[in-house]
Design a protein around this motif. Structure first.
Motif, mmCIF file in Angstrom:
data_model
loop_
_atom_site.group_PDB
_atom_site.id
_atom_site.type_symbol
_atom_site.label_atom_id
_atom_site.label_comp_id
_atom_site.label_asym_id
_atom_site.label_seq_id
_atom_site.Cartn_x
_atom_site.Cartn_y
_atom_site.Cartn_z
ATOM 1 N N ALA A 77 0.837 -1.206 0.000
ATOM 2 C CA ALA A 77 0.000 0.000 0.000
ATOM 3 C C ALA A 77 0.869 1.252 0.000
ATOM 4 O O ALA A 77 0.568 2.238 -0.688
ATOM 5 C CB ALA A 77 -0.933 -0.018 1.215
ATOM 6 N N TRP A 78 1.946 1.223 0.749
ATOM 7 C CA TRP A 78 2.829 2.386 0.821
ATOM 8 C C TRP A 78 3.621 2.565 -0.476
ATOM 9 O O TRP A 78 3.899 3.684 -0.905
ATOM 10 C CB TRP A 78 3.766 2.261 2.019
ATOM 11 C CG TRP A 78 4.492 3.512 2.379
ATOM 12 C CD1 TRP A 78 5.838 3.694 2.434
ATOM 13 C CD2 TRP A 78 3.919 4.780 2.746
ATOM 14 N NE1 TRP A 78 6.146 4.982 2.809
ATOM 15 C CE2 TRP A 78 4.975 5.663 3.014
ATOM 16 C CE3 TRP A 78 2.610 5.236 2.877
ATOM 17 C CZ2 TRP A 78 4.768 6.994 3.395
ATOM 18 C CZ3 TRP A 78 2.402 6.551 3.270
ATOM 19 C CH2 TRP A 78 3.463 7.414 3.518
ATOM 20 N N LEU A 79 3.961 1.454 -1.115
ATOM 21 C CA LEU A 79 4.592 1.546 -2.429
ATOM 22 C C LEU A 79 3.658 2.214 -3.433
ATOM 23 O O LEU A 79 4.106 2.972 -4.304
ATOM 24 C CB LEU A 79 4.992 0.157 -2.923
ATOM 25 C CG LEU A 79 6.277 -0.422 -2.327
ATOM 26 C CD1 LEU A 79 6.356 -1.926 -2.592
ATOM 27 C CD2 LEU A 79 7.503 0.280 -2.900
ATOM 28 N N ARG A 84 2.138 6.575 -6.895
ATOM 29 C CA ARG A 84 0.977 7.349 -7.331
ATOM 30 C C ARG A 84 0.519 8.320 -6.232
ATOM 31 O O ARG A 84 -0.643 8.334 -5.842
ATOM 32 C CB ARG A 84 -0.190 6.419 -7.679
ATOM 33 C CG ARG A 84 0.052 5.427 -8.796
ATOM 34 C CD ARG A 84 0.098 6.099 -10.152
ATOM 35 N NE ARG A 84 0.051 5.092 -11.217
ATOM 36 C CZ ARG A 84 1.124 4.437 -11.675
ATOM 37 N NH1 ARG A 84 2.327 4.682 -11.144
ATOM 38 N NH2 ARG A 84 1.009 3.540 -12.629
ATOM 39 N N PRO A 85 1.397 9.159 -5.709
ATOM 40 C CA PRO A 85 0.996 10.019 -4.588
ATOM 41 C C PRO A 85 -0.150 10.961 -4.927
ATOM 42 O O PRO A 85 -0.979 11.268 -4.067
ATOM 43 C CB PRO A 85 2.280 10.790 -4.252
ATOM 44 C CG PRO A 85 3.099 10.737 -5.506
ATOM 45 C CD PRO A 85 2.794 9.398 -6.116
ATOM 46 N N GLU A 86 -0.205 11.398 -6.174
ATOM 47 C CA GLU A 86 -1.255 12.342 -6.569
ATOM 48 C C GLU A 86 -2.588 11.653 -6.809
ATOM 49 O O GLU A 86 -3.617 12.326 -6.942
ATOM 50 C CB GLU A 86 -0.812 13.087 -7.842
ATOM 51 C CG GLU A 86 -0.876 12.278 -9.141
ATOM 52 C CD GLU A 86 0.188 11.192 -9.275
ATOM 53 O OE1 GLU A 86 0.066 10.376 -10.210
ATOM 54 O OE2 GLU A 86 1.135 11.166 -8.447
ATOM 55 N N LEU A 158 11.711 2.935 -2.631
ATOM 56 C CA LEU A 158 10.896 4.128 -2.411
ATOM 57 C C LEU A 158 11.701 5.346 -2.840
ATOM 58 O O LEU A 158 12.871 5.475 -2.472
ATOM 59 C CB LEU A 158 10.498 4.249 -0.946
ATOM 60 C CG LEU A 158 9.655 3.096 -0.383
ATOM 61 C CD1 LEU A 158 9.690 3.094 1.137
ATOM 62 C CD2 LEU A 158 8.225 3.199 -0.889
ATOM 63 N N ALA A 159 11.068 6.257 -3.602
ATOM 64 C CA ALA A 159 11.845 7.370 -4.144
ATOM 65 C C ALA A 159 11.134 8.711 -4.119
ATOM 66 O O ALA A 159 11.790 9.751 -4.052
ATOM 67 C CB ALA A 159 12.259 7.049 -5.585
ATOM 68 N N ASP A 160 9.795 8.713 -4.159
ATOM 69 C CA ASP A 160 9.062 9.968 -4.326
ATOM 70 C C ASP A 160 8.686 10.553 -2.963
ATOM 71 O O ASP A 160 7.867 9.986 -2.233
ATOM 72 C CB ASP A 160 7.795 9.728 -5.160
ATOM 73 C CG ASP A 160 7.196 11.022 -5.689
ATOM 74 O OD1 ASP A 160 7.301 12.055 -4.990
ATOM 75 O OD2 ASP A 160 6.603 11.007 -6.781
ATOM 76 N N GLU A 161 9.285 11.681 -2.634
ATOM 77 C CA GLU A 161 9.041 12.306 -1.332
ATOM 78 C C GLU A 161 7.580 12.709 -1.151
ATOM 79 O O GLU A 161 7.127 12.921 -0.020
ATOM 80 C CB GLU A 161 9.940 13.543 -1.179
ATOM 81 C CG GLU A 161 11.424 13.244 -1.177
ATOM 82 C CD GLU A 161 11.909 12.703 0.157
ATOM 83 O OE1 GLU A 161 11.615 13.332 1.192
ATOM 84 O OE2 GLU A 161 12.565 11.647 0.161
ATOM 85 N N ARG A 162 6.835 12.799 -2.220
ATOM 86 C CA ARG A 162 5.421 13.178 -2.114
ATOM 87 C C ARG A 162 4.592 12.114 -1.404
ATOM 88 O O ARG A 162 3.461 12.391 -0.994
ATOM 89 C CB ARG A 162 4.844 13.471 -3.490
ATOM 90 C CG ARG A 162 5.434 14.706 -4.170
ATOM 91 C CD ARG A 162 4.829 14.883 -5.550
ATOM 92 N NE ARG A 162 5.136 13.746 -6.419
ATOM 93 C CZ ARG A 162 4.485 13.483 -7.552
ATOM 94 N NH1 ARG A 162 3.485 14.271 -7.948
ATOM 95 N NH2 ARG A 162 4.831 12.441 -8.287
ATOM 96 N N ARG A 163 5.149 10.924 -1.239
ATOM 97 C CA ARG A 163 4.399 9.896 -0.497
ATOM 98 C C ARG A 163 4.107 10.343 0.925
ATOM 99 O O ARG A 163 3.103 9.935 1.521
ATOM 100 C CB ARG A 163 5.160 8.575 -0.495
ATOM 101 C CG ARG A 163 6.462 8.554 0.324
ATOM 102 C CD ARG A 163 7.203 7.242 0.111
ATOM 103 N NE ARG A 163 8.435 7.104 0.881
ATOM 104 C CZ ARG A 163 9.614 7.575 0.496
ATOM 105 N NH1 ARG A 163 9.727 8.249 -0.635
ATOM 106 N NH2 ARG A 163 10.692 7.391 1.252
#
Length: 228
Positions: A77-79, A84-86, A158-163
């Protein structure tokens, strides 16, 4: 709201049947996911394959869904939040926490002949399985699907800080919200320590509330979705 339901190790999408039935009258569309290697007969599935299935469900949702992960699948779920943070309204984590970047997904038990079989009830004696009677334990063990090594030993990236902007609710079954808060505050769960919006919800159950407390779990998830 679409609520994507991801079971943990050894489970397929059918484990959510009673939660799904209880969610529908509460105004939400449950989408139980059967993951590659956990219900489709594949023994060569990888963590990337499972993540692709989750992302496909996110992309297919008509609006922003809530993604629910149980146990090891809290990391899946966190991945999804990372990829897809947006697109996500919220992430719900049941009985677990996200694995950190660079760590194995779920190398908790022995892998044999390319799969991680259900290890029996010994490792889960105590609060985890206290609310499962003998019949429920037999049924669970009989239906348990050995998890492919490519899933269990897959490395989390994990790479996108927007998460960290995606709201999170931690549903606490065999541990209390206070214990979960302490873990997060102490930095024992680095991903949630950095998350900006984390709530906690208590449920009086063991590690598998979708089996023992499906109506209450549905109510908690509906409340979380309504607040997204």
């Amino acid at each position: 709201m679409d609520i994507l339901l991801i079971g943990g190790l050894w489970l397929n999408g059918s484990v959510w049947d009673r939660v799904a039935s209880a969610l529908e009258p509460l105004g939400h569309r449950p989408v139980p996911l059967t993951l590659p290697g956990q219900g489709d007969g594949s023994v060569s599935a990888t963590l990337d394959d499972q993540l692709a299935t989750v992302l496909a469900a996110v992309d297919a949702a008509p609006g922003k869904p809530m993604v629910v992960g149980h146990s090891a699948a809290c990391t899946l779920a966190w991945l999804a939040a990372d990829r897809r943070p947006e697109r996500l309204a919220k992430v719900a984590l049941i009985g677990g926490f996200p694995t950190a970047d660079g760590q194995p997904y779920a190398d908790f038990f022995e892998v044999s002949d390319g799969v991680m079989p259900f290890p029996g009830w010994g490792p889960f004696e105590g609060p985890d399985a206290a609310d499962l009677d003998d019949g429920a334990r037999r049924e669970f063990a009989a239906a348990a699907i050995s998890v492919p090594a490519g899933v269990a030993e897959g490395v989390v990236r994990l790479a996108d800080e927007r998460r960290f902007d995606v709201p999170v609710v931690v549903v606490c079954p065999e541990f209390t919200p206070e214990q979960a808060r302490e873990c997060v505050s102490a930095g024992d769960v680095p991903e949630l320590t950095r998350a900006k919006h984390v709530d906690f919800a208590d449920i009086d159950s063991g590690h598998w509330p979708m089996i023992t407390q499906p109506a209450e779990l549905a109510r908690i998830l509906a409340v979380a979705a309504d607040g997204a």
